[in-house]
Design an enzyme around this catalytic site. Sequence first.
Site, PDB file in Angstrom:
ATOM      1  N   SER A   1      40.308  34.115  58.125  1.00 43.04           N
ATOM      2  CA  SER A   1      39.421  33.006  57.739  1.00 43.04           C
ATOM      3  C   SER A   1      39.828  31.763  58.519  1.00 43.04           C
ATOM      4  O   SER A   1      40.955  31.676  59.002  1.00 43.04           O
ATOM      5  CB  SER A   1      39.577  32.727  56.239  1.00 43.04           C
ATOM      6  OG  SER A   1      38.944  31.518  55.878  1.00 43.04           O
ATOM      7  N   TYR A  16      44.866  30.006  48.594  1.00 44.06           N
ATOM      8  CA  TYR A  16      43.935  30.816  49.398  1.00 44.06           C
ATOM      9  C   TYR A  16      44.298  30.675  50.877  1.00 44.06           C
ATOM     10  O   TYR A  16      44.378  31.669  51.612  1.00 44.06           O
ATOM     11  CB  TYR A  16      42.478  30.396  49.154  1.00 44.06           C
ATOM     12  CG  TYR A  16      41.501  31.199  49.981  1.00 44.06           C
ATOM     13  CD1 TYR A  16      41.324  32.565  49.764  1.00 44.06           C
ATOM     14  CD2 TYR A  16      40.764  30.598  51.009  1.00 44.06           C
ATOM     15  CE1 TYR A  16      40.450  33.316  50.537  1.00 44.06           C
ATOM     16  CE2 TYR A  16      39.874  31.340  51.782  1.00 44.06           C
ATOM     17  CZ  TYR A  16      39.726  32.703  51.545  1.00 44.06           C
ATOM     18  OH  TYR A  16      38.863  33.448  52.322  1.00 44.06           O
TER      19      TYR A  16
HETATM   20  P1  NDP Z   1      32.197  38.685  48.352  1.00 44.23           P
HETATM   21  O1  NDP Z   1      32.719  38.139  47.065  1.00 44.23           O
HETATM   22  O2  NDP Z   1      30.727  38.731  48.539  1.00 44.23           O
HETATM   23  O3  NDP Z   1      32.787  40.154  48.586  1.00 44.23           O
HETATM   24  C1  NDP Z   1      34.135  40.432  48.336  1.00 44.23           C
HETATM   25  C2  NDP Z   1      34.331  41.950  48.323  1.00 44.23           C
HETATM   26  O4  NDP Z   1      35.720  42.216  48.081  1.00 44.23           O
HETATM   27  C3  NDP Z   1      33.540  42.624  47.221  1.00 44.23           C
HETATM   28  O5  NDP Z   1      32.958  43.790  47.702  1.00 44.23           O
HETATM   29  C4  NDP Z   1      34.590  42.944  46.167  1.00 44.23           C
HETATM   30  O6  NDP Z   1      34.247  44.154  45.498  1.00 44.23           O
HETATM   31  C5  NDP Z   1      35.815  43.179  47.053  1.00 44.23           C
HETATM   32  N1  NDP Z   1      37.048  43.027  46.290  1.00 44.23           N
HETATM   33  C6  NDP Z   1      37.530  41.910  45.696  1.00 44.23           C
HETATM   34  N2  NDP Z   1      38.657  42.186  45.033  1.00 44.23           N
HETATM   35  C7  NDP Z   1      38.892  43.529  45.219  1.00 44.23           C
HETATM   36  C8  NDP Z   1      39.887  44.431  44.766  1.00 44.23           C
HETATM   37  N3  NDP Z   1      40.909  44.028  43.995  1.00 44.23           N
HETATM   38  N4  NDP Z   1      39.818  45.718  45.160  1.00 44.23           N
HETATM   39  C9  NDP Z   1      38.809  46.149  45.931  1.00 44.23           C
HETATM   40  N5  NDP Z   1      37.833  45.349  46.380  1.00 44.23           N
HETATM   41  C10 NDP Z   1      37.875  44.060  46.021  1.00 44.23           C
HETATM   42  O7  NDP Z   1      32.893  37.829  49.478  1.00 44.23           O
HETATM   43  P2  NDP Z   1      32.848  37.916  51.091  1.00 44.23           P
HETATM   44  O8  NDP Z   1      32.019  39.031  51.538  1.00 44.23           O
HETATM   45  O9  NDP Z   1      32.543  36.562  51.577  1.00 44.23           O
HETATM   46  O10 NDP Z   1      34.379  38.185  51.385  1.00 44.23           O
HETATM   47  C11 NDP Z   1      34.847  39.253  52.201  1.00 44.23           C
HETATM   48  C12 NDP Z   1      36.087  38.821  52.944  1.00 44.23           C
HETATM   49  O11 NDP Z   1      35.754  37.777  53.852  1.00 44.23           O
HETATM   50  C13 NDP Z   1      37.204  38.257  52.059  1.00 44.23           C
HETATM   51  O12 NDP Z   1      38.442  38.744  52.550  1.00 44.23           O
HETATM   52  C14 NDP Z   1      37.100  36.751  52.261  1.00 44.23           C
HETATM   53  O13 NDP Z   1      38.325  36.105  52.036  1.00 44.23           O
HETATM   54  C15 NDP Z   1      36.685  36.715  53.710  1.00 44.23           C
HETATM   55  N6  NDP Z   1      36.049  35.476  54.147  1.00 44.23           N
HETATM   56  C16 NDP Z   1      34.924  35.004  53.519  1.00 44.23           C
HETATM   57  C17 NDP Z   1      34.343  33.823  53.946  1.00 44.23           C
HETATM   58  C18 NDP Z   1      33.156  33.220  53.266  1.00 44.23           C
HETATM   59  O14 NDP Z   1      32.892  32.020  53.478  1.00 44.23           O
HETATM   60  N7  NDP Z   1      32.393  33.950  52.484  1.00 44.23           N
HETATM   61  C19 NDP Z   1      34.872  33.101  55.112  1.00 44.23           C
HETATM   62  C20 NDP Z   1      36.064  33.673  55.666  1.00 44.23           C
HETATM   63  C21 NDP Z   1      36.594  34.829  55.217  1.00 44.23           C
HETATM   64  P3  NDP Z   1      34.438  44.439  43.942  1.00 44.23           P
HETATM   65  O15 NDP Z   1      34.336  43.132  43.217  1.00 44.23           O
HETATM   66  O16 NDP Z   1      33.327  45.399  43.629  1.00 44.23           O
HETATM   67  O17 NDP Z   1      35.787  45.081  43.847  1.00 44.23           O
HETATM   68  C1  8X3 Z   2      36.371  31.265  53.349  1.00 44.42           C
HETATM   69  C2  8X3 Z   2      35.985  30.036  54.074  1.00 44.42           C
HETATM   70  O1  8X3 Z   2      36.283  27.512  54.246  1.00 44.42           O
HETATM   71  O2  8X3 Z   2      36.141  28.480  52.005  1.00 44.42           O
HETATM   72  O3  8X3 Z   2      37.508  31.862  53.861  1.00 44.42           O
HETATM   73  O4  8X3 Z   2      38.112  28.763  53.332  1.00 44.42           O
HETATM   74  S1  8X3 Z   2      36.686  28.650  53.376  1.00 44.42           S
END
Ligand code: NDP
Ligand code: 8X3
Length: 253
Positions: free
Chosen positions: A141, A154
């Site tokens: 991220s 985070y």
């Molecule tokens: P979402 O919340 O839409 O998706 C997160 C996914 O992670 C879900 O499918 C959830 O599935 C899964 N998850 C969470 N906890 C667990 C667990 N304990 N075991 C298995 N699966 C888990 O968020 P994003 O798609 O945005 O996030 C995906 C990745 O991208 C993360 O690592 C996030 O930190 C990263 N990211 C996101 C950004 C953003 O702005 N959205 C920016 C930068 C990075 P379920 O709940 O069904 O288990």
């Molecule tokens: C998710 C993006 O800007 O909320 O990793 O950290 S930010």
Amino acid sequence: MTKTVFITGASSGIGQACAEVLAKEGYNLLLCARRLNRLDILKEKLNSIYPHIKIHTFELDVRDSEQVQNQINGLPEEWKTIHVLINNAGLSQGLDPIQDGDIGDWDRMIDTNVKGLLYVSKAVIPLMDTANGAHIVNLGSIAGKEVYPNGNVYCASKHAVDALTKAMRIDLLSKGIKVTSIDPGMVETEFSEVRFHGDKERAKSVYTGVQPLTGTDIAETILFVITRPAHVNINDLLIMPTAQATGTIVNRK
Ligand code: NDP
Ligand code: 8X3
């Protein structure tokens, strides 16, 4: 040869978009998350559009090391050869100054984003087909590149992912396993809703007046990364919405 991609956290957001984009490209998919019902709906949808690909879904909480070992070791034989691992499962919980932080939130972030990524990687690496292009893609991220107000734990967890990606690159070099970190800025998914413990209004306000990235933007970037020639490894890719310069500097209209 049809390659198999293992995606953690495929029930929503970036992980789900990766499943959709990679299914279209003809990859076989191993999809896991805690919400199995969502994965099964996704599987049915993708198989109706792309009947030629194989999809296997299973429930997994990446925080549970024993479950991770058992589920991955117990995969059906035909699913025990993996070409690409996308360590996507992750979350943010809370946005408070460190002195007001919730210990449960801290544990969930560190256990999921750092320890979960380690547990899954350790279980999957022995199954990787190193003879035919093996690749690990970690979801880092912008929060792994800088620290912003109230992002404390985070940001620490994503800095740890950054360090682990670099460490994997070194340790897996002799095995020929490629390792990449994909580091997005703002992507509109369920991320903010989870961060704000289900407060949909507050989550929506994060994206007010700005066009964020989509899960598909990130999935298409990952497709590019995993389809480079055998001699090319993209180590690290920072990808931002055009209207976002840093974690906190956003040009809102
Ligand atoms: P979402 O919340 O839409 O998706 C997160 C996914 O992670 C879900 O499918 C959830 O599935 C899964 N998850 C969470 N906890 C667990 C667990 N304990 N075991 C298995 N699966 C888990 O968020 P994003 O798609 O945005 O996030 C995906 C990745 O991208 C993360 O690592 C996030 O930190 C990263 N990211 C996101 C950004 C953003 O702005 N959205 C920016 C930068 C990075 P379920 O709940 O069904 O288990
Ligand atoms: C998710 C993006 O800007 O909320 O990793 O950290 S930010």
